[in-house]
Design a protein around this motif. Structure first.
Motif, mmCIF file in Angstrom:
data_model
loop_
_atom_site.group_PDB
_atom_site.id
_atom_site.type_symbol
_atom_site.label_atom_id
_atom_site.label_comp_id
_atom_site.label_asym_id
_atom_site.label_seq_id
_atom_site.Cartn_x
_atom_site.Cartn_y
_atom_site.Cartn_z
ATOM 1 N N SER A 204 -52.586 29.150 -36.836
ATOM 2 C CA SER A 204 -53.353 28.685 -38.129
ATOM 3 C C SER A 204 -51.976 27.535 -38.790
ATOM 4 C CB SER A 204 -53.336 29.605 -39.213
ATOM 5 O OG SER A 204 -52.376 30.344 -39.410
ATOM 6 N N HIS A 205 -50.933 27.617 -38.156
ATOM 7 C CA HIS A 205 -49.719 26.792 -38.954
ATOM 8 C C HIS A 205 -49.636 25.387 -37.898
ATOM 9 C CE1 HIS A 205 -48.516 29.806 -41.873
ATOM 10 N NE2 HIS A 205 -49.032 30.708 -40.946
ATOM 11 N N ILE A 206 -49.989 25.669 -36.822
ATOM 12 C CA ILE A 206 -50.039 24.277 -35.714
ATOM 13 C C ILE A 206 -51.383 23.558 -35.517
ATOM 14 C CG2 ILE A 206 -49.126 23.991 -33.367
ATOM 15 C CD1 ILE A 206 -47.907 26.530 -33.330
ATOM 16 N N ALA A 207 -51.028 22.228 -35.626
ATOM 17 C CA ALA A 207 -52.162 21.386 -35.491
ATOM 18 C C ALA A 207 -52.782 21.443 -34.282
ATOM 19 C CB ALA A 207 -51.777 19.961 -35.881
ATOM 20 N N TRP A 208 -54.094 21.468 -33.757
ATOM 21 C CA TRP A 208 -54.371 21.606 -32.559
ATOM 22 C C TRP A 208 -53.856 20.642 -31.362
ATOM 23 C CZ3 TRP A 208 -57.060 17.657 -29.952
ATOM 24 C CH2 TRP A 208 -57.694 16.667 -30.831
ATOM 25 N N TYR A 209 -53.538 19.490 -31.850
ATOM 26 C CA TYR A 209 -52.968 18.500 -31.087
ATOM 27 C C TYR A 209 -51.558 18.522 -30.710
ATOM 28 C CZ TYR A 209 -52.281 16.363 -35.433
ATOM 29 O OH TYR A 209 -51.783 15.996 -36.645
ATOM 30 N N LYS A 210 -50.749 19.518 -31.573
ATOM 31 C CA LYS A 210 -49.297 19.762 -31.275
ATOM 32 C C LYS A 210 -48.974 20.842 -30.599
ATOM 33 C CE LYS A 210 -48.056 17.293 -35.290
ATOM 34 N NZ LYS A 210 -47.003 17.387 -36.573
ATOM 35 N N ARG A 211 -48.035 21.171 -29.877
ATOM 36 C CA ARG A 211 -47.284 22.216 -29.410
ATOM 37 C C ARG A 211 -46.360 23.164 -30.437
ATOM 38 N NH1 ARG A 211 -47.541 22.368 -23.892
ATOM 39 N NH2 ARG A 211 -45.851 23.717 -23.796
ATOM 40 N N PRO A 212 -46.207 24.326 -30.193
ATOM 41 C CA PRO A 212 -45.252 24.880 -30.952
ATOM 42 C C PRO A 212 -43.943 24.380 -31.217
ATOM 43 C CG PRO A 212 -46.559 26.463 -29.598
ATOM 44 C CD PRO A 212 -46.733 24.999 -28.953
ATOM 45 N N GLY A 213 -43.332 24.097 -32.227
ATOM 46 C CA GLY A 213 -42.105 23.426 -32.378
ATOM 47 C C GLY A 213 -41.084 24.418 -32.494
ATOM 48 N N LYS A 214 -39.886 24.185 -32.851
ATOM 49 C CA LYS A 214 -38.738 24.930 -32.683
ATOM 50 C C LYS A 214 -38.890 26.048 -33.646
ATOM 51 C CE LYS A 214 -33.597 24.864 -33.473
ATOM 52 N NZ LYS A 214 -32.446 23.962 -33.886
ATOM 53 N N ARG A 215 -39.250 25.848 -35.051
ATOM 54 C CA ARG A 215 -39.265 26.652 -36.051
ATOM 55 C C ARG A 215 -40.492 27.892 -35.526
ATOM 56 N NH1 ARG A 215 -36.965 30.307 -38.341
ATOM 57 N NH2 ARG A 215 -38.084 30.893 -40.349
ATOM 58 N N ASP A 216 -41.374 27.320 -35.128
ATOM 59 C CA ASP A 216 -42.467 28.495 -34.547
ATOM 60 C C ASP A 216 -41.913 29.502 -33.613
ATOM 61 O OD1 ASP A 216 -44.967 27.296 -35.934
ATOM 62 O OD2 ASP A 216 -44.586 25.384 -34.611
ATOM 63 N N LYS A 217 -40.974 28.829 -32.825
ATOM 64 C CA LYS A 217 -40.461 29.654 -31.591
ATOM 65 C C LYS A 217 -39.199 30.618 -32.277
ATOM 66 C CE LYS A 217 -41.165 26.271 -27.855
ATOM 67 N NZ LYS A 217 -40.590 25.197 -26.945
ATOM 68 N N GLU A 218 -38.725 30.091 -33.297
ATOM 69 C CA GLU A 218 -37.936 31.052 -33.934
ATOM 70 C C GLU A 218 -38.528 32.145 -34.692
ATOM 71 O OE1 GLU A 218 -34.349 27.675 -35.064
ATOM 72 O OE2 GLU A 218 -35.917 28.249 -36.489
ATOM 73 N N ILE A 219 -39.748 31.638 -35.390
ATOM 74 C CA ILE A 219 -40.485 32.998 -36.131
ATOM 75 C C ILE A 219 -40.861 33.894 -35.054
ATOM 76 C CG2 ILE A 219 -42.720 33.319 -37.328
ATOM 77 C CD1 ILE A 219 -41.924 30.579 -38.707
ATOM 78 N N VAL A 220 -41.342 33.482 -33.988
ATOM 79 C CA VAL A 220 -41.772 34.497 -32.953
ATOM 80 C C VAL A 220 -40.614 35.351 -32.170
ATOM 81 C CG1 VAL A 220 -42.438 34.762 -30.559
ATOM 82 C CG2 VAL A 220 -43.719 33.159 -32.131
ATOM 83 N N GLN A 221 -39.501 35.011 -32.175
ATOM 84 C CA GLN A 221 -38.421 35.660 -31.820
ATOM 85 C C GLN A 221 -38.046 36.546 -32.988
ATOM 86 O OE1 GLN A 221 -37.228 35.937 -28.899
ATOM 87 N NE2 GLN A 221 -38.869 34.729 -28.279
ATOM 88 N N GLU A 222 -37.959 36.179 -34.335
ATOM 89 C CA GLU A 222 -37.722 37.119 -35.382
ATOM 90 C C GLU A 222 -38.816 38.100 -35.413
ATOM 91 O OE1 GLU A 222 -37.728 34.285 -38.659
ATOM 92 O OE2 GLU A 222 -36.052 33.302 -38.123
ATOM 93 N N CYS A 223 -39.752 37.943 -35.352
ATOM 94 C CA CYS A 223 -41.030 39.095 -35.549
ATOM 95 C C CYS A 223 -40.676 39.948 -34.095
ATOM 96 C CB CYS A 223 -42.387 38.256 -35.475
ATOM 97 S SG CYS A 223 -42.719 37.471 -36.864
ATOM 98 N N LEU A 224 -40.616 39.469 -32.979
ATOM 99 C CA LEU A 224 -40.288 40.220 -31.788
ATOM 100 C C LEU A 224 -39.122 41.126 -32.296
ATOM 101 C CD1 LEU A 224 -41.070 38.107 -28.949
ATOM 102 C CD2 LEU A 224 -42.165 40.452 -29.312
ATOM 103 N N ASP A 225 -37.853 40.547 -32.761
ATOM 104 C CA ASP A 225 -36.951 41.535 -33.035
ATOM 105 C C ASP A 225 -37.168 42.343 -34.182
ATOM 106 O OD1 ASP A 225 -33.908 41.933 -32.783
ATOM 107 O OD2 ASP A 225 -33.969 41.153 -34.939
ATOM 108 N N LYS A 226 -38.100 42.190 -34.870
ATOM 109 C CA LYS A 226 -38.437 43.286 -36.273
ATOM 110 C C LYS A 226 -39.271 44.522 -35.498
ATOM 111 C CE LYS A 226 -38.775 39.743 -40.018
ATOM 112 N NZ LYS A 226 -39.693 39.367 -41.052
ATOM 113 N N VAL A 227 -39.730 43.972 -34.516
ATOM 114 C CA VAL A 227 -40.510 45.491 -33.942
ATOM 115 C C VAL A 227 -39.874 45.849 -32.568
ATOM 116 C CG1 VAL A 227 -42.796 44.518 -34.896
ATOM 117 C CG2 VAL A 227 -42.317 43.991 -32.604
ATOM 118 N N GLY A 228 -38.783 45.517 -32.532
ATOM 119 C CA GLY A 228 -37.805 46.018 -31.530
ATOM 120 C C GLY A 228 -38.296 45.573 -30.112
ATOM 121 N N MET A 229 -38.969 44.515 -29.821
ATOM 122 C CA MET A 229 -39.697 44.163 -28.629
ATOM 123 C C MET A 229 -39.272 43.005 -28.108
ATOM 124 S SD MET A 229 -41.695 46.565 -27.670
ATOM 125 C CE MET A 229 -42.844 45.750 -26.633
#
Length: 251
Positions: free
Chosen positions: A101-126
């Motif tokens: 919902s934060h990424i326009a349909w015509y765009k690929r995930p940006g650097k900040r999106d990838k950082e958030i994904v890693q942060e969330c994986l870290d929070k759940v120990g995965m």
């Protein structure tokens, strides 16, 4: 407190059979709310109706608007048995879905999106499982990944349907700690829950239903033998107290 959800006279019918009837309640910001009741009471149906995933009669207002207008601010984690775990997708890609919902349909995930994904994986120990197929994980690990996906959405209101069913103790502890952190951030969290022995530790408020609303309020006010018996009728056994906490077991 700021009111975030108002539900009025909510009813759901399946082929003329009432699944839930005339349920009304208001929920405030920054609360951890358990939805409890016997099997077949309509707990999941209520959650899906509030989210607009079931046809219903009545009115639902979220953040003062229709649910369709605030989708981005709402996160939903369904029951594990509703998910196709054989679908070939990597753990990190599942969590990235939370950024959709934060990424326009015509765009690929940006650097900040990838950082958030890693942060969330870290929070759940995965984090170390990020390149694994989701189907290769244990039940508890899969649930943690879906919690990470939910966190990645950065929503204001969270709905989780039976998140503690069929998972290990470590995963349950990680998840409840994250839900408490969301509460501290003034997020509102609804959890369909079945283990009554933990409601006093886990929740601020309880919404007790058995097709109709039985009670909604602070745990210390509604977690009583009388209200529980009214909710579960003949399907509840009370075993006294344990460290001043009621021990209850749905039969």
């Amino acid at each position: 407190m700021k009111e975030v959800i108002e539900v009025s006279n909510l009813s759901v019918y399946y082929e003329n059979n009432e699944a839930i009837k005339n349920i009304s309640f208001k929920a405030d910001q920054g609360q951890l709310i358990g939805i409890v009741g016997p099997n077949g009471a309509g707990k999941s149906t209520l959650m899906k109706a509030v989210l607009g995933l079931e046809k219903y009669r009545g009115n639902v207002s979220i953040l003062g608007k229709r649910v369709q207008e605030v989708r981005k601010q709402i996160s939903y984690v369904p029951q594990r048995n509703q998910i196709d775990w054989d679908f070939p997708v990597l753990v990190e890609d599942v969590v990235m879905m939370g950024r959709a919902s934060h990424i326009a349909w015509y765009k690929r995930p940006g650097k900040r999106d990838k950082e958030i994904v890693q942060e969330c994986l870290d929070k759940v120990g995965m984090t170390k499982f990020s390149k694994r197929q989701i189907g290769e994980l244990s039940g508890g690990q899969q649930q943690r990944v879906f919690i990470a996906r939910s966190l990645a959405q950065q929503a204001d209101i969270f709905f989780l349907d039976e998140p503690f069913v069929g998972i290990d103790v470590t995963s349950e502890e990680i998840i409840i700690d994250l839900l408490r952190e969301l509460k501290r951030q003034q997020k509102t969290v609804f959890v369909v829950h079945h283990d009554l022995s933990k409601v006093q530790d886990y929740f601020d408020q309880l919404l007790l239903i058995n097709k109709e609303l039985i009670q909604f309020g602070a745990v210390e006010k509604v977690y009583t033998p009388e209200i529980l018996q009214q909710t579960y009728k003949g399907s509840l056994a009370l075993f006294g107290t344990d460290d001043h906490k009621m021990v209850v077991t749905p039969q």
